[in-house]
Design an enzyme around this catalytic site. Structure first.
Site: not given
Length: 325
Positions: A2, A118
């Site tokens: 990522k 989230d």
């Protein structure tokens, strides 16, 4: 792998900040040095690397090219548990198994004084061991005391809690936000879509604030699951069900026949040393060059591995006797 921006991580609403030490470490005259924004990022990376739980994705390594803005975060390879929307939602038993993993992962994060902010299916990854692992801490917050009191919105619009969209509330509970998002996620598990959907963001906000939760048919869900969803998607955060209550819910535990482990059985406090903070990131100058060299070694060739074959042939024909350096 990522890729994240260091500039974004240094913003206040980004990476969580470590609270002051508690207990004996907090005495006057023994206060830690004030960390700069990037130092705080490295401190949080050290914490994330030490998070060790069956239901939290493992951060393996972080590479940083000092000349670039991006950090490269290497994690164990896992796949999203579900893509939403889908025409193939989970049966209740499968949803229960995955959701129990989410409960334990969130309880572990809250124990570390981290709210995720989230939670959604695409941030829940399925490991080779068959267990769900929570990922993506890009908008998480670390807090002091019993709960995070937040004043800014973050996360994915369809998973935002109604209190974050209210003009009347100046602050809201971080733990309650996670529970709401878990409720939306569980709804996605069994219905394959979010409970509140609209292509226009203001209309979506209005539905989240005021529209009651509806259960479409098919599929027909059990009364126990319906009750749990209603309690998690309670628009009033003060009366919304909590993680300890969810752990005892009849649907989650099969009426007590399959209890979840106690908090102390799967949670231990994560602490990081100064040395671990210093070594939290590997500094790699010219990261793109390192990737290029590794690709060459893997192919056992000193040719450019990213060059198209036709171009390579063209060059070799024009200079048949030359050597690549």
């Amino acid at each position: 792998m990522k890729v994240v921006s260091k500039r974004k991580l240094m913003k206040q609403y980004g990476f969580p900040r470590r609270p002051p030490p508690r207990g004996p470490k907090a005495v006057l005259g023994d206060q830690p040095k004030v960390l700069g924004p990037l130092e705080r990022v490295y401190q949080e990376i050290a914490i994330l690397k030490k998070l060790d739980h069956l239901n939290i994705v493992k951060l393996v390594e972080v590479l940083d090219d000092p000349a670039e803005d991006n950090l490269h975060m290497g994690m164990k390879q896992v796949l999203p548990v579900m893509e939403v929307p889908t025409d193939n939602p989970f049966a209740e038993e499968q949803a229960r198994s995955y959701f129990r993993d989410v409960i334990l992962g969130i309880e572990y994060l809250h124990y570390q004084k981290i709210v995720h902010r989230d939670i959604k299916p695409s941030n829940l990854l399925l490991g080779d061991d068959g267990h769900v692992k929570i990922a993506d801490f890009g908008v998480s917050n670390q807090f002091e005391g019993n709960d995070a009191l937040l004043s800014s919105t973050a996360g994915t619009p369809a998973f935002m809690a109604p209190e974050t969209l209210s003009d009347n509330r100046k602050s809201f509970s971080g733990k309650a936000l996670d529970v709401w998002a878990m409720g939306v996620t569980l709804y996605c598990f069994v219905f394959g879509k979010c409970p509140f959907i609209d292509e226009y963001i203001l209309a979506l906000h209005n539905k989240i604030r005021s529209k009651p939760v509806e259960f479409p048919e098919p599929p027909t869900i059990s009364e126990a699951l319906g009750n749990l969803l209603q309690r998690m998607l309670d628009k009033n955060p003060d009366t919304r069900i909590t993680i300890p209550e969810i752990k005892l819910d009849p649907w989650v535990t099969k009426d007590g026949a399959d209890p979840l482990p106690l908090e102390e059985e799967h949670c231990t406090v994560v602490e990081v040393t100064e040395e671990e903070i210093q070594n939290s990131v590997k500094f790699v100058p010219s990261l793109s060059a390192v990737i290029l060299v590794k690709a060459m070694l893997r192919k056992r060739s000193f040719g450019n591995p990213f060059e198209c074959p036709s171009r390579r042939e063209e060059r070799s024909m024009s200079a048949p006797g030359s050597l690549l350096m």
